[in-house]
Design a protein around this motif. Structure first.
Motif, PDB file in Angstrom:
ATOM      1  N   GLY A 131      -6.015  -0.911 -12.029  1.00  0.00           N
ATOM      2  CA  GLY A 131      -6.413  -2.364 -12.544  1.00  0.00           C
ATOM      3  C   GLY A 131      -5.226  -3.222 -12.384  1.00  0.00           C
ATOM      4  N   ILE A 132      -4.078  -2.860 -13.023  1.00  0.00           N
ATOM      5  CA  ILE A 132      -2.970  -3.447 -13.153  1.00  0.00           C
ATOM      6  C   ILE A 132      -2.506  -3.882 -11.864  1.00  0.00           C
ATOM      7  N   TYR A 133      -2.487  -2.887 -10.883  1.00  0.00           N
ATOM      8  CA  TYR A 133      -2.167  -3.408  -9.287  1.00  0.00           C
ATOM      9  C   TYR A 133      -2.957  -4.316  -8.770  1.00  0.00           C
ATOM     10  N   THR A 134      -4.203  -4.097  -8.827  1.00  0.00           N
ATOM     11  CA  THR A 134      -5.006  -5.086  -8.182  1.00  0.00           C
ATOM     12  C   THR A 134      -5.337  -6.462  -9.327  1.00  0.00           C
ATOM     13  N   GLN A 135      -4.841  -6.300 -10.360  1.00  0.00           N
ATOM     14  CA  GLN A 135      -5.028  -7.511 -11.378  1.00  0.00           C
ATOM     15  C   GLN A 135      -6.570  -7.807 -11.661  1.00  0.00           C
ATOM     16  N   ALA A 136      -7.155  -6.345 -11.544  1.00  0.00           N
ATOM     17  CA  ALA A 136      -8.728  -6.429 -11.804  1.00  0.00           C
ATOM     18  C   ALA A 136      -8.801  -6.045 -13.404  1.00  0.00           C
ATOM     19  N   TRP A 137      -8.809  -7.074 -14.384  1.00  0.00           N
ATOM     20  CA  TRP A 137      -8.272  -6.787 -15.494  1.00  0.00           C
ATOM     21  C   TRP A 137      -9.940  -6.137 -16.170  1.00  0.00           C
ATOM     22  N   LEU A 147       2.502   2.255  -9.636  1.00  0.00           N
ATOM     23  CA  LEU A 147       3.392   2.554  -8.596  1.00  0.00           C
ATOM     24  C   LEU A 147       2.948   3.333  -7.578  1.00  0.00           C
ATOM     25  N   TYR A 148       2.038   4.076  -7.908  1.00  0.00           N
ATOM     26  CA  TYR A 148       1.321   4.934  -6.672  1.00  0.00           C
ATOM     27  C   TYR A 148       0.333   4.037  -5.975  1.00  0.00           C
ATOM     28  N   PHE A 149      -0.420   3.125  -6.659  1.00  0.00           N
ATOM     29  CA  PHE A 149      -1.392   2.256  -6.005  1.00  0.00           C
ATOM     30  C   PHE A 149      -0.414   0.954  -5.368  1.00  0.00           C
ATOM     31  N   THR A 201      -6.686   0.492  -0.918  1.00  0.00           N
ATOM     32  CA  THR A 201      -6.742  -0.473  -2.213  1.00  0.00           C
ATOM     33  C   THR A 201      -8.223  -0.694  -2.635  1.00  0.00           C
ATOM     34  N   TYR A 202      -9.085  -0.145  -1.901  1.00  0.00           N
ATOM     35  CA  TYR A 202     -10.458  -0.646  -2.281  1.00  0.00           C
ATOM     36  C   TYR A 202     -10.975   0.299  -3.613  1.00  0.00           C
ATOM     37  N   ALA A 203     -11.797  -0.264  -4.323  1.00  0.00           N
ATOM     38  CA  ALA A 203     -12.171   0.426  -5.492  1.00  0.00           C
ATOM     39  C   ALA A 203     -13.380   1.495  -5.333  1.00  0.00           C
TER      40      ALA A 203
END
Length: 420
Positions: A164-170, A97-99, A105-107
């Motif tokens: 990872g969930i927010y960006t869908q970077a599994w 929720l925070y992200f 939003t960058y890694a």
């Protein structure tokens, strides 16, 4: 009779058991830790992350889990596991929720650093778990437990899972999840071992067969969880060795060129160099590619990108490159007058930089050397220009070079020649 400074086995059991009760105060602290860690990851700030680790309440259920397994206390084990799962899920959801609401939003590097756990992370968890139990036995307040919280870092991986969930970077989600699993598993196993070493009383009647079976289960779980970290560590070592070889290749084989950035891709076996100036071609490029084998990089493909537009050049990259070259040269050569030598080296490097900046599309490479004539140290610059450079352009380069040398405090020989 002096009082003991450590808790008795029964007191230790009561202390850890009392710490894993579900309390609203702990969840308020957990929420604070989640947001602090998420902000630290977002801002790429280690000090902020350390603050989140210090106040995180996640260590208590992990120790409770190890204690419950160690003394065959099913009630304590289930209670600790339930609290750990509840806090972990809450942390992941809250971080997601925070992200979701964060404009950044960058890694960041702090996020990426928690996606590839190795066997060293398992070793840290083992040492941290041991130190944590030693700290838990102390009657007086100490800095052991906070130190363990920082070392093992249970909170940041959960927040990275949320990212990872927010960006869908599994891949990020799974890597951070595995790091959290490694930390939890090895702290728990270490706690289990310490409990058995301390001979805490079993909470139920247990025969030798049950004890042996549980020991085997703990060993099996440790091995299974550690296997991927061994593989990851091997990959990390190979990558680091390749990076060091690439640095040597750039520093030695490409010393006359102006390399702004270098990147080595272990998966695609590719060494990419960003070069300021005219890039080598033909036989010269083939010769550089062949030299890769001298640095044990024969399996890598050499890719050179030319940065021809001076306006696109990051001046910080250039300054960083110059500083690194100066450090390498100063470390490699020991001379009598270090201050004078460093000044000459700096002068040669500055002239080299200016030539590449002013004539990026015309200068191929610039070789600089220090010479000693009659015990007087002088410099030498050999400039190689592109074959298509006109006579007028060459004269302009020569005039610039002469002016740069005239403004220096040293006698510097110079030669300009055309490349093939």
């Amino acid at each position: 009779m002096a009082k003991s400074s450590v808790l008795s086995n029964e007191e230790l059991y009561e202390k850890i058991s009392a710490s894993i009760n579900i309390k609203k105060e702990n969840f308020v602290i957990l929420i604070c830790a989640i947001f602090i860690a998420s902000i630290g990851l977002n801002m790429n700030s280690q000090p902020i992350l350390i603050g989140a680790m210090l106040i995180s309440p996640l260590m208590a259920p992990v120790q409770g889990l190890g204690l419950g397994l160690g003394v065959f206390d099913s009630r304590l084990t289930i209670q600790a596991l339930r609290l750990l799962v509840l806090e972990a899920l809450f942390a992941v959801v809250t971080a997601t929720l925070y992200f979701w609401f964060s404009p950044l939003t960058y890694a960041s590097s702090e996020i990426l650093a928690r996606t590839e756990p190795t066997i060293w992370d398992a070793l840290i968890a083992i040492l941290g778990g041991t130190a944590g139990m030693i700290g838990a036995r102390q009657k007086e307040a100490n800095n052991i437990v906070p130190g363990v919280a920082i070392a093992t870092a249970l909170m940041p991986p959960l927040c990275v899972m949320g990212y990872g969930i927010y960006t869908q970077a599994w891949s990020i989600f799974l890597g951070a999840g595995y790091l959290f699993l490694v930390n939890v598993a090895f702290i728990m196993i270490t706690t289990f071992i310490v409990v058995r070493v301390l001979h805490l009383n079993f909470r139920m009647q247990v025969d030798t067969t049950k004890q042996r079976r549980r020991h085997y289960m703990m060993i099996g779980a440790a091995v299974l969880i550690a296997i991927p970290s061994f593989i990851s560590a091997g990959t990390l070592i190979q990558t680091e060795m390749s990076q060091q070889r690439a640095k040597r290749f750039v520093a030695e084989a490409m010393a006359d060129y102006y390399i702004l950035n270098q990147n080595i891709d272990g998966k695609r076996h590719q060494l990419t160099l960003d070069l300021l100036g005219t890039k080598p071609a033909g036989a010269e490029l083939e010769d550089l590619a062949k030299k890769l084998s001298d640095y044990h990089l024969e399996d890598y493909q050499l890719v050179i990108n030319q940065v021809a537009n001076n306006e696109t050049v990051n001046m910080q990259d250039i300054d960083r490159y110059i500083d690194q070259k100066l450090q390498n040269q100063n470390a490699a050569k020991v001379v009598t007058n270090q201050a004078e030598s460093a000044s000459l080296t700096e002068t040669l490097s500055e002239i080299k930089r200016q030539l590449f900046l002013d004539y990026a599309t015309q200068v191929i490479k610039v070789k600089t050397d220090r010479l000693t004539t009659n015990k007087i140290e002088t410099g030498q610059i050999i400039v190689t220009i592109a074959s298509e450079v006109t006579k007028e352009q060459q004269e302009q380069i020569q005039a610039t070079l002469d002016k740069l040398i005239a403004n220096s405090d040293y006698a510097i020989k110079n030669v300009i020649k055309k490349g093939k």
